[in-house]
Design a protein around this motif. Structure first.
Motif, mmCIF file in Angstrom:
data_model
loop_
_atom_site.group_PDB
_atom_site.id
_atom_site.type_symbol
_atom_site.label_atom_id
_atom_site.label_comp_id
_atom_site.label_asym_id
_atom_site.label_seq_id
_atom_site.Cartn_x
_atom_site.Cartn_y
_atom_site.Cartn_z
ATOM 1 N N GLY A 109 8.927 15.776 -0.229
ATOM 2 C CA GLY A 109 8.430 14.944 -1.321
ATOM 3 C C GLY A 109 9.443 13.900 -1.750
ATOM 4 N N SER A 110 10.703 14.323 -1.832
ATOM 5 C CA SER A 110 11.768 13.400 -2.211
ATOM 6 C C SER A 110 11.917 12.280 -1.188
ATOM 7 C CB SER A 110 13.086 14.170 -2.335
ATOM 8 O OG SER A 110 14.170 13.307 -2.586
ATOM 9 N N ALA A 111 11.830 12.632 0.098
ATOM 10 C CA ALA A 111 11.967 11.631 1.168
ATOM 11 C C ALA A 111 10.816 10.633 1.139
ATOM 12 C CB ALA A 111 12.034 12.331 2.524
ATOM 13 N N LEU A 112 9.600 11.109 0.883
ATOM 14 C CA LEU A 112 8.450 10.207 0.796
ATOM 15 C C LEU A 112 8.596 9.270 -0.396
ATOM 16 C CD1 LEU A 112 5.643 9.133 1.442
ATOM 17 C CD2 LEU A 112 4.692 11.126 0.235
ATOM 18 N N ALA A 113 8.985 9.817 -1.542
ATOM 19 C CA ALA A 113 9.142 8.986 -2.734
ATOM 20 C C ALA A 113 10.217 7.923 -2.526
ATOM 21 C CB ALA A 113 9.485 9.861 -3.942
ATOM 22 N N ALA A 114 11.309 8.290 -1.864
ATOM 23 C CA ALA A 114 12.389 7.333 -1.622
ATOM 24 C C ALA A 114 11.936 6.227 -0.674
ATOM 25 C CB ALA A 114 13.606 8.052 -1.048
ATOM 26 N N ALA A 115 11.187 6.603 0.372
ATOM 27 C CA ALA A 115 10.674 5.594 1.308
ATOM 28 C C ALA A 115 9.735 4.633 0.597
ATOM 29 C CB ALA A 115 9.960 6.281 2.467
ATOM 30 N N ALA A 116 8.867 5.173 -0.245
ATOM 31 C CA ALA A 116 7.918 4.336 -0.977
ATOM 32 C C ALA A 116 8.637 3.402 -1.945
ATOM 33 C CB ALA A 116 6.930 5.226 -1.738
ATOM 34 N N ARG A 117 9.669 3.907 -2.604
ATOM 35 C CA ARG A 117 10.429 3.099 -3.554
ATOM 36 C C ARG A 117 11.142 1.942 -2.856
ATOM 37 N NH1 ARG A 117 12.213 7.154 -5.915
ATOM 38 N NH2 ARG A 117 14.150 7.430 -4.753
ATOM 39 N N GLU A 118 11.754 2.222 -1.707
ATOM 40 C CA GLU A 118 12.458 1.171 -0.971
ATOM 41 C C GLU A 118 11.468 0.153 -0.403
ATOM 42 O OE1 GLU A 118 15.496 -1.087 0.634
ATOM 43 O OE2 GLU A 118 15.477 0.466 -0.931
ATOM 44 N N LEU A 119 10.336 0.620 0.056
ATOM 45 C CA LEU A 119 9.320 -0.276 0.591
ATOM 46 C C LEU A 119 8.764 -1.174 -0.514
ATOM 47 C CD1 LEU A 119 7.678 -1.139 3.038
ATOM 48 C CD2 LEU A 119 6.153 0.800 2.627
ATOM 49 N N ASP A 120 8.560 -0.614 -1.689
ATOM 50 C CA ASP A 120 8.084 -1.400 -2.828
ATOM 51 C C ASP A 120 9.111 -2.457 -3.217
ATOM 52 O OD1 ASP A 120 6.069 -1.471 -5.281
ATOM 53 O OD2 ASP A 120 8.086 -1.503 -6.135
ATOM 54 N N ARG A 121 10.392 -2.069 -3.222
ATOM 55 C CA ARG A 121 11.457 -3.020 -3.570
ATOM 56 C C ARG A 121 11.474 -4.187 -2.593
ATOM 57 N NH1 ARG A 121 15.847 -4.826 -1.924
ATOM 58 N NH2 ARG A 121 15.735 -3.528 -0.038
ATOM 59 N N ALA A 166 9.024 -5.214 -0.546
ATOM 60 C CA ALA A 166 7.779 -5.978 -0.571
ATOM 61 C C ALA A 166 7.749 -6.942 -1.754
ATOM 62 C CB ALA A 166 6.589 -5.022 -0.628
ATOM 63 N N ARG A 167 8.173 -6.485 -2.911
ATOM 64 C CA ARG A 167 8.162 -7.357 -4.083
ATOM 65 C C ARG A 167 9.203 -8.459 -3.961
ATOM 66 N NH1 ARG A 167 4.831 -5.543 -7.842
ATOM 67 N NH2 ARG A 167 4.097 -3.386 -7.697
ATOM 68 N N GLY A 168 10.357 -8.134 -3.402
ATOM 69 C CA GLY A 168 11.383 -9.149 -3.214
ATOM 70 C C GLY A 168 11.015 -10.174 -2.167
ATOM 71 N N SER A 169 10.115 -9.814 -1.255
ATOM 72 C CA SER A 169 9.698 -10.709 -0.177
ATOM 73 C C SER A 169 8.369 -11.393 -0.468
ATOM 74 C CB SER A 169 9.581 -9.924 1.143
ATOM 75 O OG SER A 169 10.803 -9.294 1.457
ATOM 76 N N THR A 207 3.104 -8.726 -2.025
ATOM 77 C CA THR A 207 2.442 -7.815 -2.968
ATOM 78 C C THR A 207 1.366 -6.994 -2.269
ATOM 79 O OG1 THR A 207 0.921 -9.591 -3.605
ATOM 80 C CG2 THR A 207 2.902 -9.285 -4.961
ATOM 81 N N ASP A 208 0.798 -7.507 -1.182
ATOM 82 C CA ASP A 208 -0.203 -6.743 -0.434
ATOM 83 C C ASP A 208 0.414 -5.484 0.161
ATOM 84 O OD1 ASP A 208 1.341 -8.500 1.192
ATOM 85 O OD2 ASP A 208 -0.089 -8.246 2.848
ATOM 86 N N VAL A 209 1.641 -5.619 0.676
ATOM 87 C CA VAL A 209 2.342 -4.468 1.237
ATOM 88 C C VAL A 209 2.685 -3.474 0.137
ATOM 89 C CG1 VAL A 209 4.469 -3.714 2.380
ATOM 90 C CG2 VAL A 209 3.244 -5.733 3.211
ATOM 91 N N ALA A 210 3.145 -3.968 -1.004
ATOM 92 C CA ALA A 210 3.483 -3.095 -2.129
ATOM 93 C C ALA A 210 2.259 -2.312 -2.592
ATOM 94 C CB ALA A 210 4.057 -3.911 -3.278
ATOM 95 N N GLU A 211 1.120 -2.986 -2.676
ATOM 96 C CA GLU A 211 -0.100 -2.320 -3.129
ATOM 97 C C GLU A 211 -0.556 -1.254 -2.140
ATOM 98 O OE1 GLU A 211 -2.770 -5.536 -3.710
ATOM 99 O OE2 GLU A 211 -1.759 -6.261 -5.536
ATOM 100 N N ARG A 212 -0.503 -1.567 -0.839
ATOM 101 C CA ARG A 212 -0.901 -0.572 0.151
ATOM 102 C C ARG A 212 0.042 0.629 0.136
ATOM 103 N NH1 ARG A 212 -2.379 -4.992 3.453
ATOM 104 N NH2 ARG A 212 -0.379 -5.026 4.540
ATOM 105 N N ALA A 213 1.336 0.360 0.033
ATOM 106 C CA ALA A 213 2.309 1.456 0.005
ATOM 107 C C ALA A 213 2.086 2.357 -1.203
ATOM 108 C CB ALA A 213 3.732 0.900 -0.006
#
Length: 249
Positions: A164-176, A178-181, A184-190
Protein backbone atom coordinates in the motif's frame (compact mmCIF):
# COMPACT_ATOMS: atom_id res chain seq x y z
CA UNK A 1 -1.68 6.44 -26.91
CA UNK A 2 -0.38 3.07 -28.12
CA UNK A 3 2.44 1.41 -26.23
CA UNK A 4 5.74 1.88 -28.05
CA UNK A 5 8.34 -0.93 -28.10
CA UNK A 6 10.70 0.97 -25.79
CA UNK A 7 8.03 2.40 -23.43
CA UNK A 8 9.84 5.70 -24.01
CA UNK A 9 7.06 7.85 -22.52
CA UNK A 10 8.04 6.57 -19.07
CA UNK A 11 11.55 8.03 -19.20
CA UNK A 12 10.66 11.60 -18.14
CA UNK A 13 8.97 10.23 -15.00
CA UNK A 14 12.23 9.06 -13.43
CA UNK A 15 14.15 5.84 -12.91
CA UNK A 16 11.62 4.03 -10.74
CA UNK A 17 9.03 4.29 -13.53
CA UNK A 18 11.29 3.25 -16.40
CA UNK A 19 10.94 -0.32 -17.63
CA UNK A 20 13.64 -1.68 -19.91
CA UNK A 21 12.35 -3.73 -22.81
CA UNK A 22 13.70 -6.61 -24.90
CA UNK A 23 16.42 -4.59 -26.64
CA UNK A 24 17.95 -3.63 -23.29
CA UNK A 25 18.22 -7.15 -21.84
CA UNK A 26 21.86 -7.90 -21.30
CA UNK A 27 24.06 -10.58 -19.83
CA UNK A 28 25.30 -10.00 -16.28
CA UNK A 29 28.37 -11.43 -14.59
CA UNK A 30 26.26 -14.46 -13.69
CA UNK A 31 24.50 -14.78 -17.06
CA UNK A 32 21.04 -13.65 -18.11
CA UNK A 33 18.93 -12.55 -15.11
CA UNK A 34 16.15 -14.96 -14.07
CA UNK A 35 12.49 -14.19 -14.61
CA UNK A 36 10.40 -13.17 -11.64
CA UNK A 37 8.39 -16.36 -12.17
CA UNK A 38 11.57 -18.35 -11.50
CA UNK A 39 12.35 -16.14 -8.51
CA UNK A 40 8.94 -16.63 -6.89
CA UNK A 41 8.79 -20.37 -7.56
CA UNK A 42 11.92 -21.21 -5.60
CA UNK A 43 10.61 -20.68 -2.08
CA UNK A 44 12.84 -23.00 -0.06
CA UNK A 45 14.43 -21.17 2.92
CA UNK A 46 17.92 -22.38 1.93
CA UNK A 47 17.68 -21.34 -1.73
CA UNK A 48 20.97 -19.46 -1.60
CA UNK A 49 21.33 -18.97 -5.33
CA UNK A 50 17.82 -17.64 -5.76
CA UNK A 51 17.57 -14.01 -6.90
CA UNK A 52 15.29 -13.01 -4.03
CA UNK A 53 17.62 -14.53 -1.46
CA UNK A 54 20.53 -12.70 -3.09
CA UNK A 55 18.65 -9.38 -2.98
CA UNK A 56 17.71 -9.76 0.69
CA UNK A 57 21.30 -10.60 1.60
CA UNK A 58 22.60 -7.64 -0.44
CA UNK A 59 20.13 -5.23 1.17
CA UNK A 60 21.07 -6.49 4.62
CA UNK A 61 24.76 -5.90 3.90
CA UNK A 62 24.18 -2.42 2.49
CA UNK A 63 22.02 -1.38 5.45
CA UNK A 64 24.31 -3.11 7.98
CA UNK A 65 21.45 -5.03 9.58
CA UNK A 66 21.76 -8.58 10.88
CA UNK A 67 18.00 -9.12 10.96
CA UNK A 68 16.92 -10.99 7.82
CA UNK A 69 13.27 -9.98 8.19
CA UNK A 70 14.26 -6.29 8.21
CA UNK A 71 16.32 -6.70 5.03
CA UNK A 72 13.48 -8.76 3.51
CA UNK A 73 10.94 -6.01 4.25
CA UNK A 74 13.08 -3.27 2.72
CA UNK A 75 13.85 -5.42 -0.35
CA UNK A 76 10.15 -6.18 -0.73
CA UNK A 77 9.11 -2.55 -0.56
CA UNK A 78 11.65 -1.58 -3.23
CA UNK A 79 10.46 -4.24 -5.67
CA UNK A 80 6.81 -3.43 -4.94
CA UNK A 81 7.55 0.23 -5.67
CA UNK A 82 9.14 -0.67 -9.00
CA UNK A 83 6.20 -2.81 -10.04
CA UNK A 84 3.57 -0.26 -9.01
CA UNK A 85 5.48 2.64 -10.58
CA UNK A 86 5.87 1.02 -13.98
CA UNK A 87 2.33 -0.35 -14.04
CA UNK A 88 0.59 2.82 -12.82
CA UNK A 89 2.84 4.99 -14.97
CA UNK A 90 1.96 3.07 -18.12
CA UNK A 91 -1.76 3.04 -17.34
CA UNK A 92 -1.84 6.77 -16.60
CA UNK A 93 0.41 7.94 -19.44
CA UNK A 94 -0.50 5.49 -22.21
CA UNK A 95 -3.94 4.41 -21.06
CA UNK A 96 -2.63 0.89 -21.65
CA UNK A 97 -0.63 -1.64 -19.66
CA UNK A 98 2.06 -3.97 -20.98
CA UNK A 99 1.61 -7.58 -19.94
CA UNK A 100 3.69 -7.85 -16.76
CA UNK A 101 3.45 -11.61 -16.47
CA UNK A 102 6.26 -12.80 -14.15
CA UNK A 103 7.49 -15.04 -16.95
CA UNK A 104 8.10 -11.98 -19.15
CA UNK A 105 9.94 -9.87 -16.55
CA UNK A 106 13.63 -10.52 -15.87
CA UNK A 107 15.08 -9.24 -12.59
CA UNK A 108 18.71 -8.59 -11.70
CA UNK A 109 19.00 -8.69 -7.88
CA UNK A 110 22.36 -6.90 -7.95
CA UNK A 111 21.13 -3.88 -9.92
CA UNK A 112 19.09 -0.80 -9.00
CA UNK A 113 16.35 0.99 -10.92
CA UNK A 114 15.99 1.17 -13.85
CA UNK A 115 18.51 -1.57 -14.65
CA UNK A 116 16.93 -4.16 -12.37
CA UNK A 117 13.88 -5.01 -14.51
CA UNK A 118 13.55 -5.93 -18.20
CA UNK A 119 10.36 -6.79 -20.04
CA UNK A 120 11.17 -9.33 -22.74
CA UNK A 121 8.05 -8.67 -24.84
CA UNK A 122 5.60 -5.75 -24.94
CA UNK A 123 2.07 -7.16 -25.14
CA UNK A 124 -0.62 -4.46 -24.75
CA UNK A 125 -3.39 -4.94 -22.19
CA UNK A 126 -6.19 -2.62 -21.03
CA UNK A 127 -5.07 0.10 -18.60
CA UNK A 128 -7.98 -0.22 -16.15
CA UNK A 129 -7.73 -0.83 -12.41
CA UNK A 130 -8.91 -4.44 -12.63
CA UNK A 131 -6.09 -5.29 -15.05
CA UNK A 132 -3.58 -3.48 -12.84
CA UNK A 133 -4.76 -5.44 -9.81
CA UNK A 134 -4.47 -8.74 -11.67
CA UNK A 135 -1.02 -7.85 -12.97
CA UNK A 136 0.60 -6.47 -9.81
CA UNK A 137 -1.39 -7.66 -6.80
CA UNK A 138 -2.14 -11.19 -7.90
CA UNK A 139 0.57 -11.69 -10.50
CA UNK A 140 3.47 -10.43 -8.37
CA UNK A 141 2.80 -9.29 -4.82
CA UNK A 142 0.94 -12.41 -3.71
CA UNK A 143 3.67 -14.88 -4.82
CA UNK A 144 6.41 -12.48 -3.73
CA UNK A 145 4.87 -12.24 -0.27
CA UNK A 146 4.48 -16.01 -0.02
CA UNK A 147 8.16 -16.48 -0.89
CA UNK A 148 9.34 -13.94 1.69
CA UNK A 149 7.12 -15.37 4.42
CA UNK A 150 8.42 -18.88 3.69
CA UNK A 151 12.08 -17.84 3.69
CA UNK A 152 12.25 -15.03 6.24
CA UNK A 153 9.10 -15.21 8.36
CA UNK A 154 7.98 -11.66 7.53
CA UNK A 155 4.42 -10.91 8.69
CA UNK A 156 1.75 -10.75 6.00
CA UNK A 157 0.32 -7.50 7.41
CA UNK A 158 3.71 -5.81 7.15
CA UNK A 159 4.13 -6.90 3.52
CA UNK A 160 0.69 -5.69 2.48
CA UNK A 161 1.43 -2.43 4.29
CA UNK A 162 4.57 -2.17 2.16
CA UNK A 163 2.45 -2.76 -0.94
CA UNK A 164 0.00 0.00 0.00
CA UNK A 165 2.81 2.38 0.87
CA UNK A 166 4.58 1.67 -2.43
CA UNK A 167 1.40 2.28 -4.44
CA UNK A 168 0.69 5.54 -2.62
CA UNK A 169 4.25 6.74 -3.19
CA UNK A 170 4.11 5.90 -6.90
CA UNK A 171 0.80 7.73 -7.25
CA UNK A 172 2.13 10.76 -5.37
CA UNK A 173 5.24 11.02 -7.55
CA UNK A 174 3.21 10.53 -10.72
CA UNK A 175 0.79 13.26 -9.64
CA UNK A 176 3.70 15.62 -8.91
CA UNK A 177 5.25 15.00 -12.33
CA UNK A 178 1.94 15.27 -14.20
CA UNK A 179 0.97 18.58 -12.61
CA UNK A 180 4.43 20.03 -13.11
CA UNK A 181 4.33 18.99 -16.78
CA UNK A 182 0.85 20.33 -17.45
CA UNK A 183 -0.53 16.80 -17.89
CA UNK A 184 -3.69 17.10 -15.83
CA UNK A 185 -5.13 14.19 -17.83
CA UNK A 186 -2.38 11.93 -16.51
CA UNK A 187 -2.90 13.21 -12.95
CA UNK A 188 -6.63 12.53 -13.16
CA UNK A 189 -6.17 9.01 -14.52
CA UNK A 190 -3.55 8.20 -11.89
CA UNK A 191 -5.77 9.47 -9.09
CA UNK A 192 -8.82 7.52 -10.31
CA UNK A 193 -6.83 4.31 -10.80
CA UNK A 194 -5.20 4.60 -7.38
CA UNK A 195 -8.56 5.10 -5.69
CA UNK A 196 -9.94 1.98 -7.39
CA UNK A 197 -6.86 -0.03 -6.46
CA UNK A 198 -7.19 0.92 -2.80
CA UNK A 199 -10.74 -0.43 -2.96
CA UNK A 200 -9.17 -3.88 -3.37
CA UNK A 201 -9.54 -5.85 -0.10
CA UNK A 202 -5.81 -6.60 0.02
CA UNK A 203 -4.95 -2.88 -0.02
CA UNK A 204 -7.95 -1.20 1.59
CA UNK A 205 -6.95 -2.07 5.14
CA UNK A 206 -3.29 -1.10 4.78
CA UNK A 207 -3.67 2.58 5.65
CA UNK A 208 -5.57 5.84 5.37
CA UNK A 209 -5.42 8.12 2.34
CA UNK A 210 -6.03 11.86 2.30
CA UNK A 211 -5.54 13.26 -1.18
CA UNK A 212 -2.13 11.98 -2.25
CA UNK A 213 -0.90 11.47 1.33
CA UNK A 214 -0.98 8.07 3.01
CA UNK A 215 -0.62 6.85 6.59
CA UNK A 216 -0.01 3.14 6.87
CA UNK A 217 -1.23 0.92 9.72
CA UNK A 218 1.97 -1.13 9.91
CA UNK A 219 5.70 -0.47 10.01
CA UNK A 220 8.29 -1.58 7.44
CA UNK A 221 10.90 -2.00 10.24
CA UNK A 222 13.28 0.59 8.80
CA UNK A 223 13.68 1.99 12.31
CA UNK A 224 15.60 -1.21 13.15
CA UNK A 225 18.30 -0.40 10.60
CA UNK A 226 21.42 1.15 12.21
CA UNK A 227 20.90 4.90 12.01
CA UNK A 228 17.37 4.44 10.63
CA UNK A 229 14.18 6.12 11.81
CA UNK A 230 10.52 6.12 10.90
CA UNK A 231 9.31 6.77 7.36
CA UNK A 232 7.01 9.63 6.43
CA UNK A 233 3.94 7.39 6.23
CA UNK A 234 4.76 5.19 9.27
CA UNK A 235 2.14 4.32 11.86
CA UNK A 236 4.63 5.47 14.51
CA UNK A 237 5.50 9.09 15.23
CA UNK A 238 8.89 8.00 16.62
CA UNK A 239 10.84 4.73 16.59
CA UNK A 240 9.44 2.20 19.08
CA UNK A 241 11.91 0.92 21.66
CA UNK A 242 10.11 -1.88 23.43
CA UNK A 243 9.91 -5.44 22.09
CA UNK A 244 12.38 -6.59 19.40
CA UNK A 245 9.33 -7.85 17.54
CA UNK A 246 7.46 -4.54 17.76
CA UNK A 247 5.67 -3.45 14.61
CA UNK A 248 6.26 -6.75 12.83
CA UNK A 249 2.87 -6.46 11.21
Amino acid sequence: MDLDPDLAALRPLGGFFVLRTAGAVRETTTGRPPTLAQTYACAEPDARGNALTVRVRTVGQRLRTREPRVAASIAHQALAARLWSTALGCAAVYGRLPDLDPGLLRWDPDAVAPDDLWLTEVRPLPGDAATLADAVLRGHLEPLGEALRARHGVAAGLLWGNAGSALAAAARELDRWARGSGRTDVAERARALTTELFDQPLLGATGTRTGTSFRRRSCCLYYRVPGGGVCGDCCFARPPCSSPRAASG
